[in-house]
Design an enzyme around this catalytic site. Structure first.
Site, PDB file in Angstrom:
ATOM      1  N   LYS A 202       0.842  -1.296   0.200  1.00 46.34           N
ATOM      2  CA  LYS A 202       0.245   0.007   0.052  1.00 46.34           C
ATOM      3  C   LYS A 202       0.850   1.306  -0.024  1.00 46.34           C
ATOM      4  CE  LYS A 202      -4.469  -1.625   1.472  1.00 46.34           C
ATOM      5  NZ  LYS A 202      -5.779  -1.357   1.889  1.00 46.34           N
TER       6      LYS A 202
ATOM      7  N   LYS B  96      -5.494  -9.699  -6.674  1.00 43.21           N
ATOM      8  CA  LYS B  96      -6.661 -10.002  -6.001  1.00 43.21           C
ATOM      9  C   LYS B  96      -7.665  -9.023  -6.314  1.00 43.21           C
ATOM     10  CE  LYS B  96      -6.231  -7.652  -1.766  1.00 43.21           C
ATOM     11  NZ  LYS B  96      -6.957  -7.412  -0.443  1.00 43.21           N
TER      12      LYS B  96
ATOM     13  N   LYS C 146     -11.077  -3.348  -3.568  1.00 42.51           N
ATOM     14  CA  LYS C 146     -11.758  -2.190  -3.768  1.00 42.51           C
ATOM     15  C   LYS C 146     -11.211  -1.177  -4.274  1.00 42.51           C
ATOM     16  CE  LYS C 146     -13.403  -2.804   0.942  1.00 42.51           C
ATOM     17  NZ  LYS C 146     -12.664  -2.621   2.266  1.00 42.51           N
TER      18      LYS C 146
HETATM   19  N1  AQP Z   1      -9.918 -10.562  -3.006  1.00 45.71           N
HETATM   20  C1  AQP Z   1     -10.336 -11.189  -1.807  1.00 45.71           C
HETATM   21  N2  AQP Z   1     -10.783 -12.476  -1.806  1.00 45.71           N
HETATM   22  C2  AQP Z   1     -11.308 -12.668  -0.802  1.00 45.71           C
HETATM   23  N3  AQP Z   1     -11.192 -12.127   0.511  1.00 45.71           N
HETATM   24  C3  AQP Z   1     -10.943 -10.787   0.388  1.00 45.71           C
HETATM   25  N4  AQP Z   1     -10.928  -9.731   1.395  1.00 45.71           N
HETATM   26  C4  AQP Z   1     -10.518  -8.689   0.598  1.00 45.71           C
HETATM   27  N5  AQP Z   1     -10.610  -8.936  -0.488  1.00 45.71           N
HETATM   28  C5  AQP Z   1     -10.476 -10.358  -0.857  1.00 45.71           C
HETATM   29  C6  AQP Z   1     -11.324  -9.796   2.622  1.00 45.71           C
HETATM   30  O1  AQP Z   1     -12.454  -8.833   2.854  1.00 45.71           O
HETATM   31  C7  AQP Z   1     -12.142  -8.507   4.328  1.00 45.71           C
HETATM   32  C8  AQP Z   1     -12.340  -7.064   4.354  1.00 45.71           C
HETATM   33  O2  AQP Z   1     -11.287  -6.508   3.819  1.00 45.71           O
HETATM   34  P1  AQP Z   1     -10.868  -4.993   3.946  1.00 45.71           P
HETATM   35  O3  AQP Z   1     -11.803  -4.200   3.414  1.00 45.71           O
HETATM   36  O4  AQP Z   1     -10.620  -4.735   5.440  1.00 45.71           O
HETATM   37  O5  AQP Z   1      -9.334  -5.045   3.547  1.00 45.71           O
HETATM   38  P2  AQP Z   1      -8.585  -5.109   2.163  1.00 45.71           P
HETATM   39  O6  AQP Z   1      -8.265  -6.496   2.129  1.00 45.71           O
HETATM   40  O7  AQP Z   1      -7.759  -4.134   2.080  1.00 45.71           O
HETATM   41  O8  AQP Z   1      -9.867  -4.884   1.052  1.00 45.71           O
HETATM   42  P3  AQP Z   1      -9.422  -4.643  -0.400  1.00 45.71           P
HETATM   43  O9  AQP Z   1     -10.749  -4.891  -1.317  1.00 45.71           O
HETATM   44  O10 AQP Z   1      -8.391  -5.465  -0.853  1.00 45.71           O
HETATM   45  O11 AQP Z   1      -9.131  -3.197  -0.348  1.00 45.71           O
HETATM   46  P4  AQP Z   1      -7.864  -2.384  -0.892  1.00 45.71           P
HETATM   47  O12 AQP Z   1      -8.190  -2.462  -2.341  1.00 45.71           O
HETATM   48  O13 AQP Z   1      -7.957  -1.048  -0.335  1.00 45.71           O
HETATM   49  O14 AQP Z   1      -6.602  -3.203  -0.516  1.00 45.71           O
HETATM   50  C9  AQP Z   1     -11.027  -9.029   4.688  1.00 45.71           C
HETATM   51  O15 AQP Z   1     -11.063 -10.249   5.725  1.00 45.71           O
HETATM   52  C10 AQP Z   1     -10.114  -9.589   3.586  1.00 45.71           C
HETATM   53  O16 AQP Z   1      -9.408 -10.558   3.749  1.00 45.71           O
END
Ligand code: AQP
Length: 342
Positions: free
Chosen positions: A118, A201, A204
């Site tokens: 990040k 992956k 968001k």
């Molecule tokens: N692609 C994924 N597959 C399975 N599980 C996922 N999670 C996130 N992406 C996937 C799970 O969702 C929960 C919440 O995630 P979060 O919003 O707290 O954080 P994150 O992992 O940072 O989400 P993103 O979508 O990946 O955001 P960005 O783009 O900002 O990095 C967690 O249990 C995570 O494992």
């Protein structure tokens, strides 16, 4: 006290940073509902204090927090059976996080791959909060003595750090106060990949909306994104082993299995050998069937934000009732003077 002495309690969280997607649903929300339905105590948090480790427009954060709460409820979380709340309403999270900032070592934090991803090349310009994020996450979990944390694969390293913090605290003070939490990373879709690139992956923050299925997408958008998902030209193999070198095909099969509550082998028995021109419509029908009702219910819930705010305030009261005595006991173990009646 041994691990078994802790009452089973499930905690997990999601950042209200917009674009709640299929990966969040299959890796987290769907499994949160399963834990709730097994009858253990469940606490689920919109981690707004984590979201601000990168810039959030205030109006967007407010909207995303309420929308995430709507997403939790629409995915089957019942505010009467699970404690649903946003992190900033329970001050014990940040208070315990400070303690853990003093327990965790710089070297542990520097190994965190999410910070490296990040912060990117510009780590000097990243917020201090982004670096300290995993200590706050440990506090989120341990403020409730949570024993189990359902998460996606990407959170595994942070969960290991939570265990290290609990072990070090217990050793430093000669207590068995914090449980050694178990990550629960299970099912066919612990790592849902981007629909545009099987090596990344689903996330968001991906600039391409076509890379993910948002929980706010309607039936047409869901079907279109699956139709356009990247694949290779070969038909599906006849067995799961044949998916190993085919990340895009494997991703679509994993999504199908998780949505249908089937194993990958069962899906291969049904769909093995089919070309994508047949498999994609099967997947689109299933995804529309499972996701479109969530989207509809989220829009309905978002029409009454007062009710959402009431649910979050009530959840925060119930969460604080668990976390406050645990924080007080933590302080007491550390020698901080304060009320002793616990
Ligand atoms: N692609 C994924 N597959 C399975 N599980 C996922 N999670 C996130 N992406 C996937 C799970 O969702 C929960 C919440 O995630 P979060 O919003 O707290 O954080 P994150 O992992 O940072 O989400 P993103 O979508 O990946 O955001 P960005 O783009 O900002 O990095 C967690 O249990 C995570 O494992």
């Amino acid at each position: 006290m041994t691990e078994a002495a802790f009452t089973p309690r499930v905690f997990s969280g999601i950042q209200p940073s917009g674009n709640l997607h299929l990966g969040n649903y299959l890796g987290a929300l769907k499994r949160f509902a399963e834990a709730q339905n097994q009858g253990v105590q469940t606490l689920y948090c919109m981690v707004d204090l984590h979201a601000i480790t990168v810039w959030q427009e205030p109006a967007d954060l407010r909207h995303a927090t309420r929308e995430l709460a709507a997403g939790f409820i629409a995915s089957g979380l019942d505010p009467a059976r699970s404690i649903l709340f946003n992190q900033s309403q329970v001050a014990e999270h940040t208070q315990l996080a400070w303690v853990f900032n003093c327990v965790a070592r710089m070297g542990w934090m520097q190994r965190m791959t999410q910070f490296k991803d990040k912060a990117g090349k510009n780590a000097q310009n990243a917020s201090l909060g982004l670096f300290a994020y995993p200590a706050l996450m440990a506090a989120d979990i341990l403020a409730y003595h949570a024993t189990h944390v359902p998460v996606g694969e990407d959170q595994k390293q942070h969960l290991e750090l939570t265990r290290d913090i609990a072990i070090k605290f217990n050793n430093d003070f000669g207590v068995d106060f914090f449980p050694i939490t178990e990550p629960v990373i299970e099912g066919a879709a612990t790592r849902v990949m981007s629909l545009r690139d099987g090596a990344k992956k689903m996330s968001k923050s991906d600039p391409s909306d076509m890379s993910r299925i948002n929980l706010t997408d309607d039936a047409d958008a869901i079907a279109k994104k699956i139709r356009k998902a990247k694949t290779d030209p070969e038909p599906l193999p006849s067995e799961a082993k044949g998916l190993e070198e085919r990340p895009e095909a494997r991703n679509l099969v994993n999504i199908y299995a998780a949505l249908a509550d089937k194993s990958v082998d069962q899906v291969m028995a049904e769909a093995g050998g089919k070309p994508f021109s047949e498999f994609k419509p099967m997947l689109a029908d299933l995804a529309v069937d499972k996701i479109a009702p969530i989207s509809t219910e989220m829009s309905r819930l978002m029409q009454d934000v007062t009710e959402i705010d009431r649910i979050l305030a009530n959840g925060a009261d119930r969460a604080r009732a668990i976390a406050a005595p645990i924080l007080r006991q933590t302080y007491d173990i550390m020698g901080m003077v304060g009320p002793r009646e616990l």
